[in-house]
Design a protein around this motif. Structure first.
Motif, PDB file in Angstrom:
ATOM      1  N   LEU A  16       0.995  -1.062   0.222  1.00 14.14           N
ATOM      2  CA  LEU A  16      -0.071   0.310  -0.200  1.00 14.14           C
ATOM      3  C   LEU A  16       1.094   1.332  -0.133  1.00 14.14           C
ATOM      4  CD1 LEU A  16      -2.676   1.376   0.495  1.00 14.14           C
ATOM      5  CD2 LEU A  16      -2.565   1.467   2.677  1.00 14.14           C
ATOM      6  N   ASN A  17       2.072   1.097   1.035  1.00 16.36           N
ATOM      7  CA  ASN A  17       2.798   2.220   0.790  1.00 16.36           C
ATOM      8  C   ASN A  17       3.887   2.265   0.186  1.00 16.36           C
ATOM      9  OD1 ASN A  17       1.659   3.306   3.865  1.00 16.36           O
ATOM     10  ND2 ASN A  17       1.084   2.150   3.637  1.00 16.36           N
ATOM     11  N   ALA A  18       4.347   1.624  -0.385  1.00 12.83           N
ATOM     12  CA  ALA A  18       5.699   1.828  -1.283  1.00 12.83           C
ATOM     13  C   ALA A  18       5.674   2.982  -2.322  1.00 12.83           C
ATOM     14  CB  ALA A  18       6.048  -0.274  -2.313  1.00 12.83           C
ATOM     15  N   VAL A  19       6.498   3.599  -2.235  1.00 13.53           N
ATOM     16  CA  VAL A  19       6.610   4.606  -3.080  1.00 13.53           C
ATOM     17  C   VAL A  19       7.482   4.317  -4.484  1.00 13.53           C
ATOM     18  CG1 VAL A  19       7.335   6.911  -3.500  1.00 13.53           C
ATOM     19  CG2 VAL A  19       6.637   5.901  -1.437  1.00 13.53           C
ATOM     20  N   VAL A  20       7.048   4.720  -5.844  1.00 15.07           N
ATOM     21  CA  VAL A  20       7.826   3.878  -7.032  1.00 15.07           C
ATOM     22  C   VAL A  20       9.536   5.395  -7.043  1.00 15.07           C
ATOM     23  CG1 VAL A  20       7.825   4.525  -9.483  1.00 15.07           C
ATOM     24  CG2 VAL A  20       5.632   3.636  -8.125  1.00 15.07           C
ATOM     25  N   ASP A  21      10.075   4.326  -6.920  1.00 13.71           N
ATOM     26  CA  ASP A  21      11.140   5.077  -7.222  1.00 13.71           C
ATOM     27  C   ASP A  21      12.117   5.476  -8.645  1.00 13.71           C
ATOM     28  OD1 ASP A  21      12.620   2.801  -8.004  1.00 13.71           O
ATOM     29  OD2 ASP A  21      13.524   2.301  -6.382  1.00 13.71           O
ATOM     30  N   SER A  36       2.242   5.985  -4.919  1.00 17.23           N
ATOM     31  CA  SER A  36       2.380   4.724  -3.801  1.00 17.23           C
ATOM     32  C   SER A  36       0.643   4.798  -4.681  1.00 17.23           C
ATOM     33  CB  SER A  36       2.302   4.783  -2.800  1.00 17.23           C
ATOM     34  OG  SER A  36       1.407   5.517  -1.950  1.00 17.23           O
ATOM     35  N   ALA A  37       0.646   3.444  -4.105  1.00 16.97           N
ATOM     36  CA  ALA A  37      -0.933   2.606  -3.926  1.00 16.97           C
ATOM     37  C   ALA A  37      -2.095   3.255  -2.955  1.00 16.97           C
ATOM     38  CB  ALA A  37      -1.280   1.447  -3.870  1.00 16.97           C
ATOM     39  N   LEU A  38      -1.130   4.146  -2.002  1.00 18.85           N
ATOM     40  CA  LEU A  38      -2.048   4.915  -1.273  1.00 18.85           C
ATOM     41  C   LEU A  38      -1.880   6.333  -2.071  1.00 18.85           C
ATOM     42  CD1 LEU A  38      -2.711   5.276   1.180  1.00 18.85           C
ATOM     43  CD2 LEU A  38      -0.591   6.200   2.619  1.00 18.85           C
ATOM     44  N   PHE A  39      -1.321   6.754  -2.756  1.00 19.14           N
ATOM     45  CA  PHE A  39      -2.230   8.207  -3.196  1.00 19.14           C
ATOM     46  C   PHE A  39      -2.670   8.165  -4.242  1.00 19.14           C
ATOM     47  CE2 PHE A  39      -0.778  11.009  -6.796  1.00 19.14           C
ATOM     48  CZ  PHE A  39      -0.674  11.839  -5.658  1.00 19.14           C
ATOM     49  N   GLY A  81       4.763   5.994   3.650  1.00 17.70           N
ATOM     50  CA  GLY A  81       3.321   6.459   2.296  1.00 17.70           C
ATOM     51  C   GLY A  81       2.594   7.706   3.129  1.00 17.70           C
ATOM     52  N   LEU A  82       1.946   8.365   3.798  1.00 19.01           N
ATOM     53  CA  LEU A  82       1.211   8.478   4.179  1.00 19.01           C
ATOM     54  C   LEU A  82       1.808  10.423   3.798  1.00 19.01           C
ATOM     55  CD1 LEU A  82      -1.403   9.859   5.384  1.00 19.01           C
ATOM     56  CD2 LEU A  82      -0.487  10.397   7.249  1.00 19.01           C
TER      57      LEU A  82
END
Length: 201
Positions: free
Chosen positions: A30-35, A43-46, A72-73
């Protein structure tokens, strides 16, 4: 794959409709940020936070909401966007913050004060949206720990263009009886007002 699903309306709807599939979402996923690439910093959360149905999903699904992390937030893109900003910008997102202290406690100073850069919304931040709306302002009044995360930069950041040109979080506080009382009562917050912030608008 989760980021791809969350980025499209059909994918978000699939996750809303299929509770079993949704239960397989992990905090990391959910929180992993694309680099790298076109989605760098997202991220999915975004993508959930960006859409009304996604924000509503977090209201309805406490288990999924509990998987939101500090990282993530508050992850901020190069142009100042974050999941927190979009949560704070809309009524159902602010309701989420009002009702869930655990989520609210995950807000960092960086996430709260990071301002958008470029375009008509340049200068707006999560703090800007909280201060500019009654429910968000009430939240700042009642949650001193959150209020303490306000920085001088976030308080005084000025919108450069558009309908809100010249406005800032400080503008909303100073122009509202509740906000003004907050400035009167909170010496530390008052001390973050800058000369530039004071003369704006």
């Amino acid at each position: 794959a989760l980021c791809c699903l969350a980025s499209f309306p059909e994918g978000r709807q699939l996750l809303i409709d299929d509770a079993v599939l949704r239960s397989k979402i992990t905090a990391q996923g959910l929180n992993a940020v694309v680099d790298e690439g076109q989605w760098k910093g997202l991220s999915a959360l975004f993508f959930f936070a960006l859409s009304k149905v996604g924000r509503q999903l977090f209201i309805d699904d406490a288990d999924l909401r509990a998987k939101i992390t500090y990282e993530g937030l508050n992850a901020v893109t190069a142009d100042g966007k974050s999941a927190l900003l979009f949560i704070a910008a809309y009524p159902e997102g602010r309701k989420l913050l009002v009702d869930d202290k655990g989520l609210r406690d995950k807000i960092t100073a960086e996430g709260l004060n990071a301002a958008l850069s470029g375009g008509l919304d340049s200068g707006k931040s999560a703090l800007f949206f909280l201060a500019g709306n009654h429910d968000g302002l009430q939240l700042l009044e009642e949650d001193k720990a959150l209020r303490n995360k306000i920085t001088d930069r976030g308080l005084n950041a000025i919108v450069a263009e558009g309908d809100d040109k010249g406005k800032s979080a400080l503008f909303f506080l100073a122009g509202n009886p509740e906000g003004l009382q907050l400035l009167i009562d909170d010496k530390d917050l008052r001390g973050k007002i800058t000369a530039d912030g004071l003369k704006a608008f």
